[in-house]
Write a protein that holds these residues in place. Structure first.
Motif, short mmCIF file in Angstrom:
data_model
loop_
_atom_site.label_atom_id
_atom_site.label_comp_id
_atom_site.label_asym_id
_atom_site.label_seq_id
_atom_site.Cartn_x
_atom_site.Cartn_y
_atom_site.Cartn_z
N GLU A 113 -1.01 71.29 -12.28
CA GLU A 113 -1.34 70.60 -11.04
C GLU A 113 -0.50 69.33 -10.91
OE1 GLU A 113 -5.51 69.77 -11.01
OE2 GLU A 113 -6.08 71.81 -11.60
N VAL A 114 -0.29 68.92 -9.69
CA VAL A 114 0.41 67.66 -9.42
C VAL A 114 -0.58 66.52 -9.54
CG1 VAL A 114 1.69 66.30 -7.72
CG2 VAL A 114 2.09 68.78 -7.93
N ILE A 115 -0.25 65.54 -10.37
CA ILE A 115 -1.10 64.36 -10.55
C ILE A 115 -0.45 63.18 -9.84
CG2 ILE A 115 -2.02 62.72 -12.25
CD1 ILE A 115 -2.10 65.02 -14.28
N PRO A 116 -1.17 62.50 -8.96
CA PRO A 116 -0.57 61.36 -8.26
C PRO A 116 -0.32 60.21 -9.23
CG PRO A 116 -2.92 61.45 -7.83
CD PRO A 116 -2.57 62.71 -8.58
N SER A 117 0.62 59.34 -8.90
CA SER A 117 0.84 58.15 -9.71
C SER A 117 -0.33 57.21 -9.53
CB SER A 117 2.13 57.45 -9.30
OG SER A 117 1.98 56.89 -8.00
N ILE A 118 -0.49 56.30 -10.47
CA ILE A 118 -1.57 55.30 -10.36
C ILE A 118 -1.40 54.48 -9.09
CG2 ILE A 118 -2.52 53.22 -11.44
CD1 ILE A 118 -1.79 54.51 -14.15
N GLU A 119 -0.15 54.18 -8.74
CA GLU A 119 0.13 53.37 -7.55
C GLU A 119 -0.22 54.13 -6.26
OE1 GLU A 119 2.08 52.01 -11.01
OE2 GLU A 119 2.31 53.97 -10.04
N ASP A 120 0.01 55.44 -6.27
CA ASP A 120 -0.25 56.25 -5.07
C ASP A 120 -1.71 56.68 -4.94
OD1 ASP A 120 2.41 56.11 -4.37
OD2 ASP A 120 2.93 58.04 -5.26
#
Length: 306
Positions: free
Chosen positions: A70-77
């Motif tokens: 799965e695609v994990i978003p960045s902490i910033e996003d």
């Protein structure tokens, strides 16, 4: 050596069972166990930190990691990412951390990088508001070949991470690793010297190396660095054709004593991290101030070569 800033806190380490091929079912099982664990052994306690095992949302099989990735978003996003756009696992972990009101180390899941399409074995961490606060990609890939016993090569599917990671909670800083990372003591050394009160590894040792090295490595990392060390395993599978995890989820204290453990079956290990045990260990056996960096290098201050 950084100063340890910590208060006593309660852990719930989930040795999750029943993981199979249906990701939706796997996530539902994990969610239910997080909610159960968050209430403590009596069902009425306040647990501060809940931990899931390695690869809890899919079968532990090299040839299947990509199909479950799965695609994990960045902490910033993450804060601006609509909940409906999150991956199934991240959405569940974020929501259940908030519902339970706990810090949650979400074991690990196969992660797909949408830019280069590489797959990683990745741990995500959430605060009690459900915010993603830390990401750790497994640095060392499990490529082993013990003739006649076990051959396993994660590098056939996975790419190794390139960073060391920890997170700061009100009860202290916690270092992160995943399974095979524990065999490389540098990660634990650096975490301890950066002020972590503990390092936690979602892990799935097999039944060949588990009996020999599981407890040995945990106690070694704990004693060498005089901080708490935990590995959190899946339960042993009832499907004999599936990967058989060693189990035995365990927390070891800074003196090398077992602070909590279990067998190979599904279970929740409840334990307490006591900073005073760490302080007493370091006062009684003061290796943290006796190291001879005039004789050998301080690994925590060295720079990567590439």
């Amino acid at each position: 050596m950084a100063t340890i800033k910590s208060s006593a806190f309660k852990l719930a380490l989930i040795q999750l069972g029943g993981t199979g091929k249906d990701k939706t079912v796997n996530l539902a099982l994990a969610r239910a166990k997080v909610l159960e664990a968050s209430k403590g052994k009596s069902g009425k306690e306040k647990v501060d930190l809940v931990v899931l095992p390695e690869v809890f949302n899919s079968p532990y099989a090299v040839n299947q990691f990509r199909s479950y990735a799965e695609v994990i978003p960045s902490i910033e996003d993450f804060p601006s990412t609509p909940a409906a756009s999150l991956s199934e696992s991240v959405a569940m972990l974020s929501a259940v951390a908030k519902e339970a009101g706990v810090w949650l180390i979400g074991g690990s899941i196969p992660e797909l990088d949408p830019v280069d399409e590489k797959v990683y074995n990745t741990c995500t961490v959430y605060n009690p508001e459900g915010t993603l606060v830390a990401i750790h990609r497994k640095v060392h890939l499990f490529d082993i070949d013990i003739p006649g016993r076990i051959t396993f090569k994660e590098s056939e599917t996975l790419t190794g991470g390139r960073t060391m990671n920890s997170f700061e909670a009100p009860f202290g800083r916690i270092g992160l690793g995943i399974c095979y990372d524990i065999r490389f003591p540098e990660l634990a050394m650096i975490s301890a010297r950066q002020g972590c009160v503990a390092i936690i590894y979602p892990a799935a040792f097999n039944c060949t190396t588990g009996p020999l090295h599981w407890e040995l490595l945990l106690r070694s990392r704990a004693v060498d660095n005089q901080f708490y060390t935990a590995m959190v395993s899946p339960a042993r599978s009832e499907d004999k054709s599936a990967y058989q995890a060693w189990g035995h989820t365990t927390l070891v204290d800074p003196m090398g004593a077992i602070a909590g453990t279990t067998d190979e079956k599904e279970d929740i290990v409840y334990a307490t991290v006591e900073p005073k045990v760490l302080e007493e260990a370091r006062k009684g056996i003061p290796v943290t101030v006796q190291r001879r960096f005039d004789v050998y290098a301080n690994v925590a201050e060295s720079k990567p070569t590439a």
